[in-house]
Design an enzyme around this catalytic site. Structure first.
Site, PDB file in Angstrom:
ATOM      1  CE  LYS A  22      62.806  79.225  61.004  1.00 23.71           C
ATOM      2  NZ  LYS A  22      61.610  78.652  61.566  1.00 23.71           N
ATOM      3  CG  ASN A  23      59.760  82.622  63.026  1.00 23.12           C
ATOM      4  OD1 ASN A  23      59.621  81.083  61.902  1.00 23.12           O
ATOM      5  ND2 ASN A  23      59.700  82.135  64.247  1.00 23.12           N
ATOM      6  CB  CYS A 116      60.773  68.607  67.901  1.00 20.90           C
ATOM      7  SG  CYS A 116      60.250  70.471  68.730  1.00 20.90           S
ATOM      8  NE  ARG A 121      57.923  73.928  69.406  1.00 22.83           N
ATOM      9  CZ  ARG A 121      58.444  74.269  67.877  1.00 22.83           C
ATOM     10  NH1 ARG A 121      59.739  74.192  68.345  1.00 22.83           N
ATOM     11  NH2 ARG A 121      58.145  75.801  67.429  1.00 22.83           N
ATOM     12  CG  ASP A 304      62.808  81.193  68.547  1.00 19.25           C
ATOM     13  OD1 ASP A 304      62.851  80.991  68.427  1.00 19.25           O
ATOM     14  OD2 ASP A 304      62.338  82.069  67.261  1.00 19.25           O
ATOM     15  NE  ARG A 396      63.554  73.143  60.296  1.00 15.53           N
ATOM     16  CZ  ARG A 396      62.796  73.165  61.725  1.00 15.53           C
ATOM     17  NH1 ARG A 396      63.136  72.719  62.524  1.00 15.53           N
ATOM     18  NH2 ARG A 396      61.708  74.057  61.754  1.00 15.53           N
TER      19      ARG A 396
HETATM   20  C1  UD1 Z   1      56.974  80.235  67.260  1.00 13.63           C
HETATM   21  C2  UD1 Z   1      57.784  80.384  66.581  1.00 13.63           C
HETATM   22  C3  UD1 Z   1      59.482  79.912  66.656  1.00 13.63           C
HETATM   23  C4  UD1 Z   1      59.239  80.570  68.191  1.00 13.63           C
HETATM   24  C5  UD1 Z   1      58.198  80.145  69.349  1.00 13.63           C
HETATM   25  C6  UD1 Z   1      58.524  81.120  70.813  1.00 13.63           C
HETATM   26  C7  UD1 Z   1      57.189  80.034  64.250  1.00 13.63           C
HETATM   27  C8  UD1 Z   1      57.462  79.784  63.246  1.00 13.63           C
HETATM   28  N1  UD1 Z   1      57.708  79.244  65.275  1.00 13.63           N
HETATM   29  O1  UD1 Z   1      56.635  78.892  67.435  1.00 13.63           O
HETATM   30  O2  UD1 Z   1      60.863  80.590  66.026  1.00 13.63           O
HETATM   31  O3  UD1 Z   1      60.769  79.579  69.236  1.00 13.63           O
HETATM   32  O4  UD1 Z   1      56.977  80.823  68.415  1.00 13.63           O
HETATM   33  O5  UD1 Z   1      58.739  82.128  70.592  1.00 13.63           O
HETATM   34  O6  UD1 Z   1      56.616  81.105  63.781  1.00 13.63           O
HETATM   35  N2  UD1 Z   1      52.010  76.043  73.429  1.00 13.63           N
HETATM   36  C9  UD1 Z   1      51.233  75.037  74.117  1.00 13.63           C
HETATM   37  N3  UD1 Z   1      49.668  74.559  73.598  1.00 13.63           N
HETATM   38  C10 UD1 Z   1      49.646  75.144  71.830  1.00 13.63           C
HETATM   39  C11 UD1 Z   1      50.380  76.305  71.219  1.00 13.63           C
HETATM   40  C12 UD1 Z   1      51.582  76.826  72.523  1.00 13.63           C
HETATM   41  O7  UD1 Z   1      50.947  75.253  75.341  1.00 13.63           O
HETATM   42  O8  UD1 Z   1      48.432  75.277  71.298  1.00 13.63           O
HETATM   43  C13 UD1 Z   1      53.217  76.541  74.317  1.00 13.63           C
HETATM   44  C14 UD1 Z   1      54.129  75.973  74.062  1.00 13.63           C
HETATM   45  O9  UD1 Z   1      54.868  74.279  73.968  1.00 13.63           O
HETATM   46  C15 UD1 Z   1      55.066  76.458  74.274  1.00 13.63           C
HETATM   47  C16 UD1 Z   1      54.996  78.377  74.268  1.00 13.63           C
HETATM   48  O10 UD1 Z   1      53.369  77.700  74.332  1.00 13.63           O
HETATM   49  O11 UD1 Z   1      55.809  76.345  75.713  1.00 13.63           O
HETATM   50  C17 UD1 Z   1      55.049  78.926  73.058  1.00 13.63           C
HETATM   51  O12 UD1 Z   1      54.592  78.352  72.028  1.00 13.63           O
HETATM   52  P1  UD1 Z   1      54.429  79.165  70.447  1.00 13.63           P
HETATM   53  O13 UD1 Z   1      54.330  80.764  71.213  1.00 13.63           O
HETATM   54  O14 UD1 Z   1      53.228  78.381  70.322  1.00 13.63           O
HETATM   55  O15 UD1 Z   1      55.737  78.066  69.617  1.00 13.63           O
HETATM   56  P2  UD1 Z   1      55.924  78.386  68.081  1.00 13.63           P
HETATM   57  O16 UD1 Z   1      54.303  79.225  67.816  1.00 13.63           O
HETATM   58  O17 UD1 Z   1      55.052  76.841  67.409  1.00 13.63           O
END
Ligand code: UD1
Length: 425
Positions: A22-23, A116, A121, A304, A396
């Site tokens: 999915k990701n 969420c 996030r 995850d 999902r």
């Molecule tokens: C993706 C995955 C999700 C997985 C996560 C971590 C997808 C669609 N989803 O989510 O399943 O659980 O990676 O492996 O691929 N952060 C910031 N600022 C930002 C972005 C992120 O502070 O602009 C922080 C987040 O709060 C979190 C960390 O970085 O603590 C990692 O998040 P991130 O890797 O961005 O997760 P997603 O990409 O949303």
């Protein structure tokens, strides 16, 4: 709202086929906005998040045809650059259209994803990176608005490795003028899969899978086809299903080399695992022992898989300390597991599990995708019947989960009752 009932206690045995990730599918589908014409994407999991991405691309004006695990998308021409709140609120990964829209069409308006169940996030790193590439980024009425005539290459450092952030910036940089370097980039296999798809279309990307990715922008991309990599989290979930029921399962069509941290931790707990190129055999006949786990960005232990491992550790002997370092509030499953008889204490970002507990079936509430998976696994091991409410979270990210588990001998039934609410993340 659908619910699922599970009568636990049967050791799972047999083979299960792992679907596409999915990701990986989500950013790959979003990247078709970068143009080039019709792309045929195969091994696309038929899960609600992927359907949502298809709807979003449709709203933007792309032609989307989804049949089985094949998606045919033509986003050569789009009619809108706005990702509306109604869709973004159901799936945070909708933000993946931001980079491609901006890079190809010079503007994007994307509803700001809210908080969420697993934490706040933010998307600040996506936005800071795009701003560094010359975009004018502002926030208006809950929407992110970004504009740029043509993005320019930049040196970007991510304060923390972000998966979708790295993907957004890599897609945007593919069409920027000049060279972009993303430092402290996320290294997940899904990022490599996206990079491979972009490179087939003519993007110049070096270093995907390492923490420094260099992208030399090109004027345009071509079309290409792509087969999505197998889902390492789905695969891991079925491994834990085998382990928690003390069964023996074989996963087909998976990539064991994407799952090193999990496989090592399962072995450390006493599970027998044999690996072939695209297969994993698991045998969990003997008692398991408690182990410590710390979630980290790839190649660390995946957040995850945390809920599933908390469920597994309730059946292991001794104390396990599971530390969540990626998201701040990802222990929603713990309360529910306690209601099934688990002995778990949460101290800050650590869950201390003392086992083995004899879990007893109970009605429980799913709170997010992976927490729901943890509850299903607990239900498979529990004595009696577990009823999982709000099971739409599972849809999902898991394709035909009940059917696959039944194929392994589980007693699990989905009860269809009305529609899912529209405010899921
Ligand atoms: C993706 C995955 C999700 C997985 C996560 C971590 C997808 C669609 N989803 O989510 O399943 O659980 O990676 O492996 O691929 N952060 C910031 N600022 C930002 C972005 C992120 O502070 O602009 C922080 C987040 O709060 C979190 C960390 O970085 O603590 C990692 O998040 P991130 O890797 O961005 O997760 P997603 O990409 O949303």
């Amino acid at each position: 709202m659908d619910r699922t009932t599970i009568t636990g206690g049967t050791p799972l045995r047999g083979e299960v086929q792992i679907g596409g990730a999915k990701n990986a599918a989500l950013p790959i589908l979003a990247s078709t906005i970068l143009g080039g014409g019709e792309c045929v994407i195969t091994n696309v999991p038929r899960v609600v998040d992927v359907v949502t991405m298809g709807k979003l691309l449709g709203i933007l004006g792309a032609k989307v045809h989804h049949e089985g695990n094949r998606a045919v998308i033509n986003a050569e021409v789009i009619t809108s650059t706005q990702a509306p709140y109604d869709l973004v609120k159901t799936m945070r990964a909708s933000v993946l259209v931001l980079g491609p829209l901006l890079a190809r069409w010079g503007e994007a308006t994307v509803s700001m994803p809210g908080g969420c169940a697993i934490g706040s996030r933010p998307v600040n790193l996506h936005l800071a990176g795009l701003a560094k590439m010359g975009a004018d980024v502002s926030m208006e009425h809950g929407y992110i608005r970004a504009k740029a005539k043509r993005l320019t290459g930049a040196q970007i450092y991510c304060d923390t490795p972000t998966v979708t952030g790295t993907e957004n910036l890599m897609m945007a940089a593919s069409l920027a003028q000049g060279t972009t370097v993303i430092e402290n980039a996320a290294k997940e296999p899904e990022i490599v899969d996206l990079a491979n798809f972009l490179m087939k279309r003519g993007a110049r990307i070096d270093g995907a899978g390492s923490d420094v990715i260099t992208i030399e922008g090109v004027r345009e991309l071509q079309r290409s086809d792509h087969d999505v990599i197998p889902d390492r989290i789905e695969a891991g979930t079925y491994l834990v299903a085998g382990a928690i029921t003390r069964g023996a399962v074989t996963l087909n069509r998976c990539r064991p080399n994407h799952m090193d941290a999990l496989l090592m931790k399962l072995r450390e707990a006493g599970v027998e695992i044999q690996v072939e190129k695209e297969q994993i055999h698991l045998n969990a006949g003997s008692p398991l022992k408690g182990i410590d786990i710390r979630t980290l960005p790839y190649p660390g232990f995946p957040t995850d898989m945390q809920a599933q491992m908390v469920a597994l550790m309730t059946s292991a002997e001794g104390t396990s300390v599971i530390t969540e370092t990626v998201f701040e509030s990802r222990f929603m499953h713990v309360e529910e597991l306690r209601r099934m008889g688990a002995d778990i204490k949460v101290e800050g970002n650590r869950a201390v599990v003392t086992g083995p507990s004899r879990l007893a079936g109970a009605p429980v509430m799913a709170s997010d995708l992976r927490a729901s998976a943890g509850l299903v696994l607990a239900g498979l091991a529990a004595e009696g019947t577990t009823e999982i409410l709000r099971v739409y979270h599972l849809d999902r990210g898991y394709e035909r989960m009940e059917e696959k588990l039944r194929g392994l001998g589980a007693t699990i039934t989905r009860h269809k009752e009305g529609t899912a609410p529209a405010d899921i993340h």
